[in-house]
Design an enzyme around this catalytic site. Structure first.
Site, PDB file in Angstrom:
ATOM      1  N   TYR A  57      -1.155   2.800  28.849  1.00  0.00           N
ATOM      2  CA  TYR A  57      -1.918   1.415  29.452  1.00  0.00           C
ATOM      3  C   TYR A  57      -2.769   0.990  28.589  1.00  0.00           C
ATOM      4  O   TYR A  57      -2.915  -0.079  28.082  1.00  0.00           O
ATOM      5  CB  TYR A  57      -2.344   1.850  30.764  1.00  0.00           C
TER       6      TYR A  57
HETATM    7  N1  LIG Z   1      -6.696  -5.213  39.588  1.00  0.00           N
HETATM    8  C1  LIG Z   1      -7.435  -4.956  38.447  1.00  0.00           C
HETATM    9  O1  LIG Z   1      -8.381  -4.519  38.740  1.00  0.00           O
HETATM   10  C2  LIG Z   1      -7.235  -5.315  37.241  1.00  0.00           C
HETATM   11  C3  LIG Z   1      -8.210  -4.971  36.296  1.00  0.00           C
HETATM   12  C4  LIG Z   1      -7.945  -5.337  34.700  1.00  0.00           C
HETATM   13  C5  LIG Z   1      -6.636  -5.753  34.591  1.00  0.00           C
HETATM   14  N2  LIG Z   1      -5.916  -5.985  35.313  1.00  0.00           N
HETATM   15  C6  LIG Z   1      -4.382  -6.360  34.957  1.00  0.00           C
HETATM   16  O2  LIG Z   1      -4.060  -7.576  35.776  1.00  0.00           O
HETATM   17  C7  LIG Z   1      -2.858  -7.826  35.803  1.00  0.00           C
HETATM   18  C8  LIG Z   1      -2.273  -7.995  37.410  1.00  0.00           C
HETATM   19  O3  LIG Z   1      -2.753  -6.818  37.597  1.00  0.00           O
HETATM   20  P1  LIG Z   1      -2.702  -6.794  39.631  1.00  0.00           P
HETATM   21  O4  LIG Z   1      -3.995  -6.098  39.790  1.00  0.00           O
HETATM   22  O5  LIG Z   1      -2.370  -8.013  40.330  1.00  0.00           O
HETATM   23  O6  LIG Z   1      -1.661  -5.510  39.676  1.00  0.00           O
HETATM   24  P2  LIG Z   1      -0.146  -5.796  40.722  1.00  0.00           P
HETATM   25  O7  LIG Z   1      -0.711  -6.281  42.047  1.00  0.00           O
HETATM   26  O8  LIG Z   1       0.161  -4.341  40.716  1.00  0.00           O
HETATM   27  O9  LIG Z   1       0.661  -6.665  40.077  1.00  0.00           O
HETATM   28  C9  LIG Z   1       1.426  -6.214  38.697  1.00  0.00           C
HETATM   29  C10 LIG Z   1       2.935  -6.936  38.952  1.00  0.00           C
HETATM   30  O10 LIG Z   1       3.449  -6.383  37.971  1.00  0.00           O
HETATM   31  C11 LIG Z   1       4.827  -6.193  38.209  1.00  0.00           C
HETATM   32  N3  LIG Z   1       5.513  -5.387  37.389  1.00  0.00           N
HETATM   33  C12 LIG Z   1       5.338  -3.960  37.301  1.00  0.00           C
HETATM   34  N4  LIG Z   1       6.358  -3.422  36.489  1.00  0.00           N
HETATM   35  C13 LIG Z   1       7.211  -4.450  36.346  1.00  0.00           C
HETATM   36  C14 LIG Z   1       8.574  -4.451  35.835  1.00  0.00           C
HETATM   37  N5  LIG Z   1       9.240  -3.347  35.364  1.00  0.00           N
HETATM   38  N6  LIG Z   1       9.364  -5.611  35.613  1.00  0.00           N
HETATM   39  C15 LIG Z   1       8.595  -6.776  36.510  1.00  0.00           C
HETATM   40  N7  LIG Z   1       7.508  -6.793  36.865  1.00  0.00           N
HETATM   41  C16 LIG Z   1       6.711  -5.441  37.037  1.00  0.00           C
HETATM   42  C17 LIG Z   1       4.664  -5.843  39.857  1.00  0.00           C
HETATM   43  O11 LIG Z   1       5.829  -5.978  40.307  1.00  0.00           O
HETATM   44  P3  LIG Z   1       5.984  -5.185  41.912  1.00  0.00           P
HETATM   45  O12 LIG Z   1       5.422  -6.381  42.675  1.00  0.00           O
HETATM   46  O13 LIG Z   1       7.610  -5.494  42.018  1.00  0.00           O
HETATM   47  O14 LIG Z   1       5.522  -4.033  41.740  1.00  0.00           O
HETATM   48  C18 LIG Z   1       3.356  -6.836  40.056  1.00  0.00           C
HETATM   49  O15 LIG Z   1       3.855  -8.135  40.736  1.00  0.00           O
HETATM   50  C19 LIG Z   1      -1.970  -6.552  35.028  1.00  0.00           C
HETATM   51  O16 LIG Z   1      -1.690  -6.983  33.606  1.00  0.00           O
HETATM   52  C20 LIG Z   1      -3.457  -5.574  34.953  1.00  0.00           C
HETATM   53  O17 LIG Z   1      -3.236  -4.840  33.847  1.00  0.00           O
HETATM   54  C21 LIG Z   1      -6.019  -5.857  36.732  1.00  0.00           C
END
Ligand SMILES: NC(=O)c1ccc[n+]([C@@H]2O[C@H](COP(=O)([O-])OP(=O)(O)OC[C@H]3O[C@@H](n4cnc5c(N)ncnc54)[C@H](OP(=O)(O)O)[C@@H]3O)[C@@H](O)[C@H]2O)c1
Length: 248
Positions: free
Chosen positions: A163
């Site tokens: 990651y």
């Molecule tokens: N939340 C935090 O604290 C945080 C902090 C720093 C960076 N980020 C970054 O922010 C971004 C969004 O994260 P989030 O917090 O919104 O997480 P999340 O709710 O888990 O969303 C991630 C999304 O990625 C999709 N995904 C995962 N594997 C996939 C695949 N094989 N094909 C297509 N889609 C896929 C998931 O789909 P499904 O719904 O089908 O699982 C989900 O819709 C990410 O890039 C993460 O690295 C988040």
């Protein structure tokens, strides 16, 4: 946040991870601001739910594009690009939100297949998708691409494995693209949302009280800023959502 209305009127914007915590809020915010959003995700039921919410709110009619980024091959991205070309003729924005963590593990014990999977979803897929969309982005008068990154992409940290490496690679790719398109009208930037209240965060920090974290709604204006004309001179940069929100 004091934004003008319809900042994205008439724009066509593709969002990956559209049904995820941050992606969903980004999609709704962009649609509310007048954009036609193309919702890319792997679960059709989640995408359909979001589609209905956007349609019922009276925003421009969105589109759904189901794709599993782990198994998608180069020809799938070409097909996506061709279909968007036929439907819309151009792309004004691309936001990469999809990502998987794969679990925190010391490198000594890191499963090789998991390493491949995480890099495929978090790095190879955004590379292939961006590359396939470049001809469509070139058709826009002013296009913006946003890669969602993380603090561990900037500063390596033990146990974050593939990651962390994938986010570092994205940040490198972002700068490379910004330089290569310096004289053209496509800008590329990285946005680190930092700790945000989503399932993603809860999976990594199950003991944390989510009420202490900002919601996706709070950070969505940072994505809006990078997608709107307000940031049209900015490319090749890396921001935290907090940095941008303080500026607005
Ligand atoms: N939340 C935090 O604290 C945080 C902090 C720093 C960076 N980020 C970054 O922010 C971004 C969004 O994260 P989030 O917090 O919104 O997480 P999340 O709710 O888990 O969303 C991630 C999304 O990625 C999709 N995904 C995962 N594997 C996939 C695949 N094989 N094909 C297509 N889609 C896929 C998931 O789909 P499904 O719904 O089908 O699982 C989900 O819709 C990410 O890039 C993460 O690295 C988040």
């Amino acid at each position: 946040m004091d934004f003008e209305k319809n900042l994205l009127e008439g724009k066509v914007i593709l969002i990956t991870g559209a049904a995820g915590g941050i992606g969903e809020m980004v999609s709704k915010t962009f649609a509310q601001q007048g954009a036609t959003v193309i919702l890319l995700g792997r679960k059709i039921s989640k995408l359909e739910k979001l589609y209905d919410q956007i349609e019922q709110a009276g925003y421009p009619q969105p589109a759904i594009y189901p794709l599993n980024l782990e198994s998608a091959a180069p020809h799938d991205y070409e097909e996506l690009s061709n279909r968007l070309g036929e439907e819309f003729g151009r792309l004004d924005g691309l936001v990469h939100c999809a990502a998987t963590v794969g679990g925190l593990t010391p490198i000594e014990h890191y499963d090789i297949m998991r390493w491949y999977q995480v890099l495929q979803v978090n790095f190879n897929a955004p590379f292939m998708l961006t590359k396939a969309c470049l001809p469509l982005l070139k058709q826009s008068e002013t296009a913006s691409v946003v890669f969602t990154t993380d603090s561990v992409g900037k500063q390596a940290k033990a146990y974050w494995g593939a990651y962390g490496v994938s986010k570092a690679a994205l940040e490198n790719l972002n700068k490379m693209l910004a330089e290569e398109f310096e004289s053209q009208h496509i800008r590329f930037n990285c946005l680190d949302p930092e700790a945000t209240k989503t399932f993603f965060r809860a999976r990594i920090y199950p003991g944390e009280n989510p009420q202490t974290l900002p919601s996706p709604e709070t950070i969505a204006p940072a994505y809006l800023y990078l997608m709107s004309e307000q940031s049209k001179e900015i490319s090749g940069q890396r921001f935290t959502a907090k940095e941008l929100l303080e500026k607005l």
